[in-house]
Write a protein that holds these residues in place. Sequence first.
Motif, PDB file in Angstrom:
ATOM      1  N   GLY A   1     -23.763 -40.824  -4.709  1.00 12.79           N
ATOM      2  CA  GLY A   1     -22.500 -40.128  -4.937  1.00 12.79           C
ATOM      3  C   GLY A   1     -22.568 -39.190  -6.130  1.00 12.79           C
ATOM      4  N   VAL A   2     -23.154 -39.656  -7.219  1.00 12.90           N
ATOM      5  CA  VAL A   2     -23.283 -38.841  -8.429  1.00 12.90           C
ATOM      6  C   VAL A   2     -24.152 -37.616  -8.167  1.00 12.90           C
ATOM      7  CG1 VAL A   2     -24.285 -38.795 -10.754  1.00 12.90           C
ATOM      8  CG2 VAL A   2     -22.851 -40.720 -10.050  1.00 12.90           C
ATOM      9  N   ILE A   3     -25.241 -37.805  -7.425  1.00 12.53           N
ATOM     10  CA  ILE A   3     -26.153 -36.692  -7.123  1.00 12.53           C
ATOM     11  C   ILE A   3     -25.472 -35.657  -6.240  1.00 12.53           C
ATOM     12  CG2 ILE A   3     -28.322 -36.047  -6.005  1.00 12.53           C
ATOM     13  CD1 ILE A   3     -29.355 -38.870  -6.800  1.00 12.53           C
ATOM     14  N   PHE A   4     -24.740 -36.121  -5.225  1.00 15.01           N
ATOM     15  CA  PHE A   4     -24.031 -35.186  -4.355  1.00 15.01           C
ATOM     16  C   PHE A   4     -23.031 -34.349  -5.152  1.00 15.01           C
ATOM     17  CE2 PHE A   4     -25.131 -37.682  -0.432  1.00 15.01           C
ATOM     18  CZ  PHE A   4     -25.674 -36.615   0.267  1.00 15.01           C
ATOM     19  N   VAL A   5     -22.288 -34.985  -6.032  1.00  9.40           N
ATOM     20  CA  VAL A   5     -21.288 -34.262  -6.830  1.00  9.40           C
ATOM     21  C   VAL A   5     -21.965 -33.230  -7.726  1.00  9.40           C
ATOM     22  CG1 VAL A   5     -19.592 -34.477  -8.681  1.00  9.40           C
ATOM     23  CG2 VAL A   5     -19.542 -36.066  -6.762  1.00  9.40           C
ATOM     24  N   ALA A   6     -23.060 -33.611  -8.382  1.00  8.56           N
ATOM     25  CA  ALA A   6     -23.764 -32.686  -9.275  1.00  8.56           C
ATOM     26  C   ALA A   6     -24.308 -31.485  -8.503  1.00  8.56           C
ATOM     27  CB  ALA A   6     -24.898 -33.421  -9.988  1.00  8.56           C
ATOM     28  N   ALA A   7     -24.912 -31.745  -7.330  1.00  8.58           N
ATOM     29  CA  ALA A   7     -25.472 -30.659  -6.525  1.00  8.58           C
ATOM     30  C   ALA A   7     -24.370 -29.748  -5.994  1.00  8.58           C
ATOM     31  CB  ALA A   7     -26.297 -31.232  -5.378  1.00  8.58           C
ATOM     32  N   SER A   8     -23.256 -30.325  -5.604  1.00  9.23           N
ATOM     33  CA  SER A   8     -22.133 -29.519  -5.119  1.00  9.23           C
ATOM     34  C   SER A   8     -21.547 -28.665  -6.232  1.00  9.23           C
ATOM     35  CB  SER A   8     -21.049 -30.434  -4.523  1.00  9.23           C
ATOM     36  OG  SER A   8     -21.521 -31.083  -3.364  1.00  9.23           O
ATOM     37  N   ASN A   9     -21.499 -29.221  -7.433  1.00 11.47           N
ATOM     38  CA  ASN A   9     -21.032 -28.445  -8.585  1.00 11.47           C
ATOM     39  C   ASN A   9     -21.927 -27.232  -8.808  1.00 11.47           C
ATOM     40  OD1 ASN A   9     -18.888 -30.145  -9.116  1.00 11.47           O
ATOM     41  ND2 ASN A   9     -19.975 -31.335 -10.669  1.00 11.47           N
ATOM     42  N   TYR A  10     -23.238 -27.454  -8.701  1.00 12.22           N
ATOM     43  CA  TYR A  10     -24.174 -26.329  -8.857  1.00 12.22           C
ATOM     44  C   TYR A  10     -23.945 -25.292  -7.769  1.00 12.22           C
ATOM     45  CZ  TYR A  10     -28.337 -23.518  -8.490  1.00 12.22           C
ATOM     46  OH  TYR A  10     -29.191 -22.441  -8.387  1.00 12.22           O
ATOM     47  N   PHE A  11     -23.817 -25.720  -6.532  1.00 12.41           N
ATOM     48  CA  PHE A  11     -23.669 -24.781  -5.421  1.00 12.41           C
ATOM     49  C   PHE A  11     -22.404 -23.937  -5.570  1.00 12.41           C
ATOM     50  CE2 PHE A  11     -22.441 -23.740  -0.974  1.00 12.41           C
ATOM     51  CZ  PHE A  11     -23.557 -22.990  -0.639  1.00 12.41           C
ATOM     52  N   ARG A  12     -21.329 -24.565  -6.022  1.00 15.66           N
ATOM     53  CA  ARG A  12     -20.061 -23.837  -6.164  1.00 15.66           C
ATOM     54  C   ARG A  12     -20.034 -22.932  -7.390  1.00 15.66           C
ATOM     55  NH1 ARG A  12     -17.439 -28.931  -4.589  1.00 15.66           N
ATOM     56  NH2 ARG A  12     -17.383 -29.432  -6.807  1.00 15.66           N
TER      57      ARG A  12
END
Length: 254
Positions: A168-179
Amino acid sequence: MQLPPAPSHEEIVTKFNLEILKSPADLVVRNGDLALTKSGDLMLNDEHYSAIRRFVSAWRFNAPMLKSLFDLTMAVSLRSKDLKRNLDQVVDHRRDPNQKPFPSGSTAFSRRLALNEEITANMLGSESCAGAILLNLTGFLQALKDDLNATRLDWESTAPLIHGHSVGVIFVAASNYFRHWDEWRKTSPPTTRQATSMDVLNAVLDSAGLKQRNHRLMGVDGICTKILEVLSDDDFEKLSERVFAFANGLKPGP
């Protein structure tokens, strides 16, 4: 193009061993009325049961497109790697350090330019597909977290862990980068929130042997694609297993 059929609810429950959903579902009455979930759906059995059931529904109806996007991401990423090897072969200075990069009358310059163009198109294409997958799965998992009232500690510590960080933490971090990649690139030094996500991504990339030059994630191209590759081992089934292991491990909060 026609998508394959969505897996059934029963298939998902069996495949990922979701014990809680193996019990029959029944409506819940509270204070003399039918109970509703946070999202306004009829509650079945209890908050935990309803939350996992909602997550499964979101997953199974999106799974065909997610799988298609995943396959496209991996294929385009592989093509990009092949092109980079071809680029290295256009002019290999290791063979002759005195060799001119682009001899007179040579087509090497045109070839190198064409390869760089195709590499960039493939890299950005794989990033778009990987980012879409990461954003969707982040949304599903964050909705589950909210439905369960899961605590921050549980969100951060529920297995499987990759280099000390939960799925969950990794998905959130990667999504933050993408956005927010452009904002991140222009902000120096990074904000506390940006640095938190950067630390997670750097740790995951480092665990895959992708060393970073600095804190700002400028050492690796195609970050979302690389993160997806680490989470999945290049296999959609492995990605699915890790997502469901995390979702199934989250506990209802107070």
